[in-house]
Design an enzyme around this catalytic site. Structure first.
Site, PDB file in Angstrom:
ATOM      1  N   LEU A 125       0.858  -1.181   0.000  1.00 49.68           N
ATOM      2  CA  LEU A 125       0.000   0.000   0.000  1.00 49.68           C
ATOM      3  C   LEU A 125       0.891   1.227   0.000  1.00 49.68           C
ATOM      4  O   LEU A 125       1.989   1.211   0.568  1.00 49.68           O
ATOM      5  CB  LEU A 125      -0.880   0.049   1.261  1.00 49.68           C
ATOM      6  CG  LEU A 125      -2.074  -0.875   1.388  1.00 49.68           C
ATOM      7  CD1 LEU A 125      -2.827  -0.553   2.668  1.00 49.68           C
ATOM      8  CD2 LEU A 125      -2.996  -0.770   0.194  1.00 49.68           C
ATOM      9  N   ASP A 126       0.414   2.316  -0.612  1.00 46.69           N
ATOM     10  CA  ASP A 126       1.147   3.578  -0.518  1.00 46.69           C
ATOM     11  C   ASP A 126       1.366   3.936   0.944  1.00 46.69           C
ATOM     12  O   ASP A 126       0.530   3.621   1.814  1.00 46.69           O
ATOM     13  CB  ASP A 126       0.347   4.714  -1.172  1.00 46.69           C
ATOM     14  CG  ASP A 126       0.298   4.611  -2.687  1.00 46.69           C
ATOM     15  OD1 ASP A 126       1.090   3.846  -3.253  1.00 46.69           O
ATOM     16  OD2 ASP A 126      -0.542   5.309  -3.284  1.00 46.69           O
ATOM     17  N   ARG A 127       2.456   4.638   1.198  1.00 48.60           N
ATOM     18  CA  ARG A 127       2.767   5.056   2.573  1.00 48.60           C
ATOM     19  C   ARG A 127       1.631   5.889   3.175  1.00 48.60           C
ATOM     20  O   ARG A 127       1.334   5.778   4.377  1.00 48.60           O
ATOM     21  CB  ARG A 127       4.068   5.871   2.580  1.00 48.60           C
ATOM     22  CG  ARG A 127       4.555   6.258   3.963  1.00 48.60           C
ATOM     23  CD  ARG A 127       5.862   7.020   3.886  1.00 48.60           C
ATOM     24  NE  ARG A 127       5.678   8.332   3.279  1.00 48.60           N
ATOM     25  CZ  ARG A 127       5.347   9.437   3.961  1.00 48.60           C
ATOM     26  NH1 ARG A 127       5.171   9.378   5.270  1.00 48.60           N
ATOM     27  NH2 ARG A 127       5.223  10.587   3.339  1.00 48.60           N
ATOM     28  N   LEU A 128       0.974   6.706   2.367  1.00 45.06           N
ATOM     29  CA  LEU A 128      -0.058   7.604   2.890  1.00 45.06           C
ATOM     30  C   LEU A 128      -1.417   6.929   3.025  1.00 45.06           C
ATOM     31  O   LEU A 128      -2.346   7.512   3.592  1.00 45.06           O
ATOM     32  CB  LEU A 128      -0.183   8.841   1.993  1.00 45.06           C
ATOM     33  CG  LEU A 128       1.071   9.709   1.888  1.00 45.06           C
ATOM     34  CD1 LEU A 128       0.787  10.944   1.039  1.00 45.06           C
ATOM     35  CD2 LEU A 128       1.576  10.118   3.271  1.00 45.06           C
ATOM     36  N   THR A 129      -1.560   5.720   2.494  1.00 48.20           N
ATOM     37  CA  THR A 129      -2.824   4.989   2.568  1.00 48.20           C
ATOM     38  C   THR A 129      -2.813   4.045   3.755  1.00 48.20           C
ATOM     39  O   THR A 129      -1.827   3.355   4.002  1.00 48.20           O
ATOM     40  CB  THR A 129      -3.048   4.182   1.275  1.00 48.20           C
ATOM     41  OG1 THR A 129      -3.023   5.059   0.152  1.00 48.20           O
ATOM     42  CG2 THR A 129      -4.391   3.462   1.305  1.00 48.20           C
TER      43      THR A 129
END
Length: 322
Positions: free
Chosen positions: A144-148
């Site tokens: 997953l993206d770091r911000l998600t």
């Protein structure tokens, strides 16, 4: 003639849940020594690499230090530990949703990378879980993206990792996401968005181009809420069901529909990086569900996150960074 691509086991242990770097020397090249190749490959000053050799940090498959003047041998493997620089701790826990002898399903918080990459190494979900669960063999089946925030599947046994990664490659996992974004009354929903997304190396934001679609997302409006304190317009809570897994796909598609996800630092406009340690106003995107048939056990799995999106439960608190 069949070439042997077997990778020897690492002679070095992990450090803080992080694997050592493994380098295989190319079959052809102009280098006379292993050191010369590493200087070029790592784009490091010769003194840095020389110091690694002088202190015995570069080792071969037998665990012995490689000499600074060791002759270059095509196909040779060497290992060393990357420098673990101090990182600002992400002050949110990684919750374990499910664990058995084959897999671990974790509920990742916002701001925490899934696997070591770039400046995020020890402060990643994988490194943390290896330490906290005492599972050095743990590996990620996807990212997953770091911000998600939300659900991530990890594997326990290295020999089974390919089977679980294949689930995502072959689109045999049903993934469901939730997002908070502006409500647009003129936007007809539900709908399926199809486009071609390009993500260039070194460029922060992905973008859409003409051509055969490589990104498909089902977008549905779950509910809407009238303007909350501090927000001028109506907010919507959206269910996003991707059929593909392009980088930033959901963020790009929501932005293209005119309803960019709240807290997104890239879409529609790339904003200045926030200082390290600023964990306010997280991206309002959550990996809510994972469903798949276990390729090893045959069990039907259905997982749901326990997290909620702050801008939906209390927009004022989210906007204030509380």
């Amino acid at each position: 003639m069949t070439r042997n691509h077997r990778i020897p086991p690492s002679p070095l242990p992990q450090r803080e849940g992080v694997d050592p770097v493994r380098v295989r020397l190319p079959a052809e090249g102009p280098w006379a020594t292993v050191r010369e190749h590493l200087v070029e490959r790592l784009a490091a000053h010769a003194g840095v690499v020389e110091g690694m050799f002088d202190t015995g940090q570069v080792v071969g498959a037998d665990g012995r230090a490689v000499a600074p003047d060791a002759v270059y041998v095509p196909g040779m493997f060497v290992w060393f530990h990357r420098e673990l620089r101090a990182e600002v701790p992400v002050p949110f826990p990684v919750e374990v949703v499910y664990r058995d002898e084959h897999i671990v399903v974790a509920d990742k918080p916002h701001f925490l990378a899934t696997t070591p990459r770039g400046s995020h190494v020890t402060q990643t979900a994988l490194a943390r879980l290896r330490r906290e669960l005492d599972l050095p063999t743990l590996g990620a089946a996807h990212r997953l993206d770091r911000l998600t925030a939300g659900l991530v599947l990890f594997t326990v046994r290295p020999e089974e990792r390919g089977a679980y990664q294949g689930l995502f490659r072959d689109r045999r996992v049903r993934k469901e996401y939730e997002a908070v974004a502006p409500y647009a009354p003129a936007l007809p929903l539900p709908r399926t968005v199809r486009s071609r997304i390009v993500k260039e190396r070194g460029v922060l934001a992905a973008y859409e181009v003409e051509g055969e679609p490589n990104a498909v997302t089902r977008v549905e409006l779950v509910e809407r809420v009238e303007p909350a304190a501090g927000h001028q317009g109506t907010l919507g809570r959206y269910r996003l069901t991707p059929a593909t897994g392009q980088t930033h796909q959901l963020r790009v598609h929501m932005n293209a529909l005119g309803v960019p996800i709240l807290g997104d630092p890239l879409y529609p406009v790339v904003t200045d990086p926030v200082p390290a340690g600023d964990f306010r106003r997280p991206l309002q995107l959550l990996a809510r569900g994972l469903e798949f048939t276990d390729p090893v056990t045959g069990v039907e799995h259905r997982f749901r996150t326990g997290r909620v999106l702050g801008a939906w439960t209390s927009y004022a608190r989210w906007a204030a960074g509380q």
